[in-house]
Design a protein around this motif. Structure first.
Motif, short mmCIF file in Angstrom:
data_model
loop_
_atom_site.label_atom_id
_atom_site.label_comp_id
_atom_site.label_asym_id
_atom_site.label_seq_id
_atom_site.Cartn_x
_atom_site.Cartn_y
_atom_site.Cartn_z
N LEU A 192 10.54 -31.04 6.68
CA LEU A 192 11.73 -30.44 6.45
C LEU A 192 11.81 -29.58 7.93
CD1 LEU A 192 10.30 -29.78 3.39
CD2 LEU A 192 11.16 -27.58 3.98
N TYR A 205 17.26 -25.82 5.18
CA TYR A 205 16.97 -26.50 5.81
C TYR A 205 17.27 -27.77 5.61
CZ TYR A 205 12.44 -23.83 6.65
OH TYR A 205 11.51 -22.64 7.81
N LEU A 262 17.94 -27.44 1.00
CA LEU A 262 16.78 -26.21 0.71
C LEU A 262 17.30 -25.35 1.38
CD1 LEU A 262 13.35 -28.20 0.79
CD2 LEU A 262 15.15 -27.70 -1.49
N PHE A 278 11.27 -20.67 -2.22
CA PHE A 278 13.09 -21.83 -1.84
C PHE A 278 13.32 -21.64 -3.32
CE2 PHE A 278 11.50 -24.02 1.74
CZ PHE A 278 10.96 -23.49 2.95
N GLY A 279 14.76 -22.49 -2.78
CA GLY A 279 15.69 -22.83 -4.23
C GLY A 279 15.29 -23.86 -4.42
N LEU A 300 9.39 -13.31 11.34
CA LEU A 300 10.26 -14.34 10.60
C LEU A 300 9.13 -15.09 9.78
CD1 LEU A 300 13.46 -14.78 12.60
CD2 LEU A 300 13.32 -14.60 10.05
N ARG A 301 8.04 -15.79 11.42
CA ARG A 301 7.20 -16.34 10.69
C ARG A 301 5.74 -16.34 10.32
NH1 ARG A 301 4.12 -17.17 15.25
NH2 ARG A 301 2.80 -19.30 14.74
N GLY A 302 5.57 -14.64 9.96
CA GLY A 302 4.14 -14.86 9.02
C GLY A 302 4.41 -14.47 7.35
N ASP A 303 5.79 -14.55 6.64
CA ASP A 303 6.19 -14.19 5.65
C ASP A 303 6.23 -15.58 4.90
OD1 ASP A 303 8.38 -11.38 6.00
OD2 ASP A 303 6.11 -11.87 5.63
N GLU A 304 5.67 -15.55 3.63
CA GLU A 304 5.84 -16.48 2.66
C GLU A 304 7.02 -16.87 2.64
OE1 GLU A 304 4.81 -15.86 -1.33
OE2 GLU A 304 5.52 -17.37 -2.34
N GLN A 305 7.33 -18.03 2.46
CA GLN A 305 9.25 -18.20 2.09
C GLN A 305 9.43 -18.72 0.33
OE1 GLN A 305 11.25 -20.83 5.32
NE2 GLN A 305 9.67 -21.04 6.14
N PHE A 315 17.46 -18.99 4.95
CA PHE A 315 16.92 -20.11 5.65
C PHE A 315 17.68 -20.73 5.16
CE2 PHE A 315 13.23 -17.95 8.24
CZ PHE A 315 12.87 -16.95 7.82
#
Lengths: 115, 107
Positions: free
Chosen positions: A43, A35, A90, A106-107, A99-104, A33
């Motif tokens: 975001l 953002y 980001l 981040f860099g 796509l919506r149910g997982d922890e993201q 992703f």
């Protein structure tokens, strides 16, 4: 630990330049992703990709494009940078699945300034 | 379309006091709720998440949140904050983020 890296922490470009922001993840995640983060706006999703060469527009895709030629790498492209694209960018990734149910993951972000 | 509302843009609180950061989401068939924290000059990291099951969710660093379906809320709480909790906190429903709440800890 999942690691998401972004090519630059700070970047200064001029109006009209073509800008590439690179993101790499090292945990074989399917989804990636981009953002942008602006004060008071939180975001906002620009684009995402759920597989190599696959991409979907997010909420604010105008003025941006993306490329995903390899699973671990997701690039954000500003074809002709403008001052209103000055922002923090980001990158994030998630494993396969919904796509919506997982922890993201981040860099650290790239702070882009367009002069 | 989904939306997430964080009711406070800034929350000042004294060290060792309790804190609540408020989050409301728009009703949807299924919700996947997250709280992330962003320390200065860093990316976001997960504090906790609610996917299903128990409505009280415990996370890292002593934070917890309660999913309330009838009030469409997912407020974040901590009983006693520390200076190190100074950060920006984001509530999210899947890929939709709130605008963030800046938690300011006063000594």
């Amino acid at each position: 630990d999942v690691k998401v890296t972004q090519s630059s922490r700070y970047l200064v470009k001029r109006t009209g330049e073509k800008v590439f922001l690179e993101c790499v993840q090292d945990m074989d995640h399917e989804n990636m992703f981009w953002y942008r983060q602006d004060p008071g706006l939180g975001l906002r999703l620009i684009y995402f990709s759920y597989d190599v060469k696959m991409k979907e527009k997010g909420d604010i895709p105008e003025g941006y494009s993306v490329s995903r030629e390899k699973k671990e790498r997701f690039s954000l492209i500003l074809e002709s940078a403008s001052t209103n694209q000055t922002s923090m960018y980001l990158c994030a990734s998630t494993p396969s699945g919904g796509l919506r149910g997982d922890e993201q993951f981040f860099g650290p972000g790239t702070r882009l300034t367009v002069l | 379309a989904q939306s997430v509302t964080q009711l406070d843009s800034q929350v000042p609180v004294f060290e060792e006091a309790p804190v609540e950061l408020r989050c409301n989401y728009s009703s949807s068939v299924s919700v996947y709720l997250f709280w992330y924290v962003q320390y200065p000059n860093q990316g976001l990291q997960l504090l906790l998440k609610y996917l299903s099951g128990s409505t009280l969710v415990k996370g890292i660093n002593g934070f917890e949140a309660e999913f309330n379906k009838s009030q469409t809320s997912f407020h974040l709480r901590k009983p006693s904050v520390h200076i190190s909790d100074t950060a920006e906190y984001f509530c999210a429903d899947g890929l939709t983020f709130g605008k963030g709440t800046h938690l300011i800890i006063q000594p």
